[in-house]
Write a protein that holds these residues in place. Structure first.
Motif, PDB file in Angstrom:
ATOM      1  N   SER A 344       0.827  -1.211   0.000  1.00  0.00           N
ATOM      2  CA  SER A 344       0.000   0.000   0.000  1.00  0.00           C
ATOM      3  C   SER A 344       0.861   1.260   0.000  1.00  0.00           C
ATOM      4  N   ASP A 345       1.935   1.252   0.788  1.00  0.00           N
ATOM      5  CA  ASP A 345       2.820   2.414   0.843  1.00  0.00           C
ATOM      6  C   ASP A 345       3.499   2.641  -0.511  1.00  0.00           C
ATOM      7  N   CYS A 346       3.894   1.553  -1.184  1.00  0.00           N
ATOM      8  CA  CYS A 346       4.508   1.663  -2.506  1.00  0.00           C
ATOM      9  C   CYS A 346       3.527   2.274  -3.505  1.00  0.00           C
ATOM     10  N   ALA A 347       2.252   1.836  -3.454  1.00  0.00           N
ATOM     11  CA  ALA A 347       1.244   2.374  -4.359  1.00  0.00           C
ATOM     12  C   ALA A 347       1.036   3.866  -4.129  1.00  0.00           C
ATOM     13  N   CYS A 348       0.993   4.278  -2.865  1.00  0.00           N
ATOM     14  CA  CYS A 348       0.797   5.699  -2.548  1.00  0.00           C
ATOM     15  C   CYS A 348       1.980   6.542  -3.027  1.00  0.00           C
ATOM     16  N   GLN A 349       3.198   6.003  -2.901  1.00  0.00           N
ATOM     17  CA  GLN A 349       4.373   6.743  -3.360  1.00  0.00           C
ATOM     18  C   GLN A 349       4.349   6.931  -4.880  1.00  0.00           C
ATOM     19  N   ILE A 350       3.933   5.869  -5.600  1.00  0.00           N
ATOM     20  CA  ILE A 350       3.868   5.976  -7.058  1.00  0.00           C
ATOM     21  C   ILE A 350       2.788   6.979  -7.462  1.00  0.00           C
ATOM     22  N   ILE A 351       1.632   6.929  -6.805  1.00  0.00           N
ATOM     23  CA  ILE A 351       0.552   7.894  -7.110  1.00  0.00           C
ATOM     24  C   ILE A 351       1.029   9.315  -6.840  1.00  0.00           C
ATOM     25  N   ALA A 352       1.706   9.517  -5.713  1.00  0.00           N
ATOM     26  CA  ALA A 352       2.198  10.857  -5.379  1.00  0.00           C
ATOM     27  C   ALA A 352       3.210  11.349  -6.406  1.00  0.00           C
ATOM     28  N   ARG A 353       3.934  10.440  -7.035  1.00  0.00           N
ATOM     29  CA  ARG A 353       4.935  10.818  -8.026  1.00  0.00           C
ATOM     30  C   ARG A 353       4.321  11.041  -9.414  1.00  0.00           C
ATOM     31  N   GLU A 354       3.309  10.254  -9.791  1.00  0.00           N
ATOM     32  CA  GLU A 354       2.795  10.293 -11.163  1.00  0.00           C
ATOM     33  C   GLU A 354       1.562  11.170 -11.346  1.00  0.00           C
ATOM     34  N   LEU A 355       0.755  11.330 -10.297  1.00  0.00           N
ATOM     35  CA  LEU A 355      -0.536  11.998 -10.479  1.00  0.00           C
ATOM     36  C   LEU A 355      -0.448  13.509 -10.654  1.00  0.00           C
ATOM     37  N   PRO A 356       0.541  14.242 -10.096  1.00  0.00           N
ATOM     38  CA  PRO A 356       0.543  15.709 -10.240  1.00  0.00           C
ATOM     39  C   PRO A 356       0.470  16.182 -11.685  1.00  0.00           C
ATOM     40  N   ALA A 357       1.128  15.483 -12.633  1.00  0.00           N
ATOM     41  CA  ALA A 357       1.080  15.924 -14.037  1.00  0.00           C
ATOM     42  C   ALA A 357      -0.348  15.885 -14.563  1.00  0.00           C
ATOM     43  N   LEU A 358      -1.120  14.889 -14.149  1.00  0.00           N
ATOM     44  CA  LEU A 358      -2.509  14.786 -14.600  1.00  0.00           C
ATOM     45  C   LEU A 358      -3.388  15.820 -13.899  1.00  0.00           C
ATOM     46  N   LEU A 359      -3.118  16.076 -12.610  1.00  0.00           N
ATOM     47  CA  LEU A 359      -3.934  17.047 -11.875  1.00  0.00           C
ATOM     48  C   LEU A 359      -3.747  18.456 -12.392  1.00  0.00           C
ATOM     49  N   GLN A 360      -2.586  18.745 -12.980  1.00  0.00           N
ATOM     50  CA  GLN A 360      -2.383  20.076 -13.564  1.00  0.00           C
ATOM     51  C   GLN A 360      -3.352  20.319 -14.719  1.00  0.00           C
ATOM     52  N   ARG A 361      -3.742  19.246 -15.414  1.00  0.00           N
ATOM     53  CA  ARG A 361      -4.644  19.391 -16.563  1.00  0.00           C
ATOM     54  C   ARG A 361      -6.101  19.175 -16.160  1.00  0.00           C
ATOM     55  N   VAL A 362      -6.342  18.259 -15.195  1.00  0.00           N
ATOM     56  CA  VAL A 362      -7.714  17.995 -14.728  1.00  0.00           C
ATOM     57  C   VAL A 362      -7.696  18.090 -13.197  1.00  0.00           C
ATOM     58  N   PRO A 363      -7.856  19.291 -12.645  1.00  0.00           N
ATOM     59  CA  PRO A 363      -7.701  19.468 -11.194  1.00  0.00           C
ATOM     60  C   PRO A 363      -8.688  18.657 -10.356  1.00  0.00           C
ATOM     61  N   ASP A 364      -9.875  18.389 -10.895  1.00  0.00           N
ATOM     62  CA  ASP A 364     -10.873  17.668 -10.095  1.00  0.00           C
ATOM     63  C   ASP A 364     -10.853  16.167 -10.366  1.00  0.00           C
ATOM     64  N   PHE A 365      -9.807  15.655 -10.982  1.00  0.00           N
ATOM     65  CA  PHE A 365      -9.668  14.228 -11.278  1.00  0.00           C
ATOM     66  C   PHE A 365      -9.609  13.445  -9.963  1.00  0.00           C
ATOM     67  N   HIS A 366     -10.337  12.336  -9.879  1.00  0.00           N
ATOM     68  CA  HIS A 366     -10.284  11.539  -8.648  1.00  0.00           C
ATOM     69  C   HIS A 366      -9.567  10.214  -8.914  1.00  0.00           C
TER      70      HIS A 366
END
Length: 531
Positions: A344-366
């Motif tokens: 679970s910790d590994c998954a959260c670290q990967i999400i924290a690393r990869e998701l910001p690029a997507l949130l810059q384009r779709v801020p309300d992405f869940h």
């Protein structure tokens, strides 16, 4: 046996320590079994012996009463006629418990089955008298008797019978048991005794009870009380704690060897299992450290607009040969090895690393994260997801924890963990709804925000299958509960349209996109909406 066990000293050390620990733990368990068995056997022996002694005393009383009524000695001429002496001798012979029989006049033995006893021997005052008129002497010393005493003497209507308690009871109980026959009412006068009987042991039998088994709290002696058929007297038998311990010690001679064999079996089992377990742990830990674990994201779309508004993060394990393992293979292994939190910790670290690029384009992405049953037993998952939400600056409901029905069934502390997740702005979805055994009870017990309709019901919807109507019922149920419904496993445009018409807000499936890397998901959310 794996060769790894012989190449490395650690498995041998672990197996040896495990065998020693198992052997040490097995010994008290084996000793307790021996103790329980010995106590049960002694209780059974005392119970059988008291039953036999009760029958013996009852037989003596009945024989005494019958002969006393037959002879009617008070109305007969006094003294010791030849006929009376013959009748007394015949009574003694057919009553195995009787040492001798007497005629008693004015507390004197005037006639006896043994001539040497019938010489007007004066008796002391009797000790007690039963309700039927039977008088009792106990611990009586008669110098003219063969053994001298002490004896117990019972007399009714001038007819007496002499008993030797030590001799009579020893054949039932053995030589190391204390026995008493006493009246079942205060002050509990004793008529027969063998050995020293503590006064507190002489008690009234509980109403409705014929036998009592107990162990003295202070001495550790075993006690059995049995009520006579008449209900007037009680047979008490006691086995000493010292005798009990001697029998336990005698039955414990080979316990250490048994414990050693159990420990040896435990060591062999550990030697077989530990290398495999430790090897699996090392491989899984190496995968977590070396980046072999990665995430794919399956799009979640809004059925009304066709826009990709979120994704479910799915962990994968890339093998050295290039193949990929799904979570259905390694998550159970991680739970067995207590490594679920590391996954679970590994998954959260990967999400924290990869998701910001997507949130810059779709801020309300869940984004949805799967939570295992093991993680629902502690609050660590709450802290981990809260830290992820704060790090990505996600609004409430943008981070979703997905729980399966099976995980809710296996977790013992799921409810407080779920409440903490929702209190910290993390939505909760029940995945694969309808495939568990207590679906409706879960809806009443656990608070949640999204109900995910299992793909087996989605594929059967609108068909003649027996489970075809279930998806529609789940949609209706979600509306009545005021929660969002998400259709999983959409594979055709007809399925998508069917659930859109029913008012289902969210969907995912291969029709909208298979699980994909983040780079491909970025292209997906920037592309045209799925019509």
């Amino acid at each position: 046996m794996p060769q790894l066990a012989f190449k490395r000293p650690v498995p041998l050390i672990v197996a040896g320590l495990a065998g020693l620990l198992i052997g040490l733990l097995a010994y008290p368990l084996l000793l307790n079994q021996v103790r329980t068995r010995v106590i049960d056997e002694q209780f059974a022996h005392l119970s059988d012996a008291t039953a036999a002694a009760t029958r013996m005393t009852a037989t003596v009383h009945q024989a005494l009463s019958a002969l006393a009524s037959e002879l009617d000695l008070p109305a007969s001429p006094p003294g010791c006629s030849k006929e009376l002496q013959d009748r007394l001798q015949a009574f003694q012979l057919r009553t195995p418990s009787a040492e001798a029989a007497f005629r008693i006049e004015d507390n004197r033995l005037t006639c006896a089955s043994l001539p040497s006893l019938g010489d007007n021997t004066l008796l002391p005052a009797h000790h007690s008298q039963r309700s039927d008129g039977t008088r009792l002497w106990y611990r009586l010393q008669l110098q003219q008797a063969p053994q001298g005493g002490p004896y117990t003497l019972l007399e009714r209507q001038q007819l007496g019978v002499m008993l030797d308690p030590d001799e009579q009871f020893s054949r039932f109980f053995g030589g190391d048991v204390r026995v008493a026959v006493y009246e079942n009412s205060p002050p509990f006068p004793t008529s027969l005794t063998v050995g020293q009987i503590p006064a507190p042991w002489l008690q009234r039998m509980p109403p409705g009870s014929r036998e009592q088994r107990l162990q003295d709290q202070q001495s550790g002696d075993l006690l059995v009380r049995r009520l006579s058929t008449s209900g007037q007297t009680v047979i008490l038998a006691s086995r000493s704690a010292a005798s009990l311990q001697a029998q336990i010690a005698n039955g414990s001679h080979y316990l250490w060897s048994q414990a050693l064999l159990i420990g040896l079996a435990g060591a062999i089992l550990t030697l077989l299992v530990y290398p495999r377990q430790s090897s699996s742990r090392r491989v899984l830990e190496r995968a977590l450290h070396s980046g072999q674990m990665f995430l794919l994201y399956q799009p979640v779309v809004d059925l009304q607009s066709g826009q990709c508004i979120g994704a479910e993060a799915l962990m994968r394990w890339r093998q050295q040969d290039g193949s990929t393992l799904g979570p259905d293979v390694f998550i159970p292994l991680a739970e067995q090895l207590q490594l679920s939190d590391r996954i679970s910790d590994c998954a959260c670290q990967i999400i924290a690393r990869e998701l910001p690029a997507l949130l810059q384009r779709v801020p309300d992405f869940h984004i949805s994260v799967n939570v295992s049953a093991q993680e629902l037993n502690t609050f660590a998952i709450v802290q981990r997801l809260v830290e992820l939400r704060q790090r990505l600056r996600l609004q409430p409901s943008q981070l979703i924890a997905e729980l399966t029905e099976s995980s809710l069934a296996e977790a013992e502390r799921a409810l407080p963990v779920i409440r903490q997740l929702r209190a910290n702005g993390i939505s909760v979805a029940i995945d694969d709804f309808g495939t568990g055994y207590c679906s409706l009870s879960y809806l009443a017990t656990y608070p949640f925000d999204i109900l995910k309709i299992d793909k087996s019901f989605v594929s059967a919807a609108g068909t003649d299958s027996i489970i075809g109507p279930i998806a529609e019922h789940i949609v209706t149920l979600s509306k009545s509960l005021g929660v969002a419904a998400l259709a999983e496993g959409i594979e055709t445009p007809e399925q998508a349209e069917n659930f859109r018409r029913q008012g289902v807000a969210l969907a995912q499936g291969y029709y909208f996109g298979a699980p994909m890397p983040m780079a491909q998901l970025l292209e997906r959310v920037q592309g045209p909406a799925q019509s």
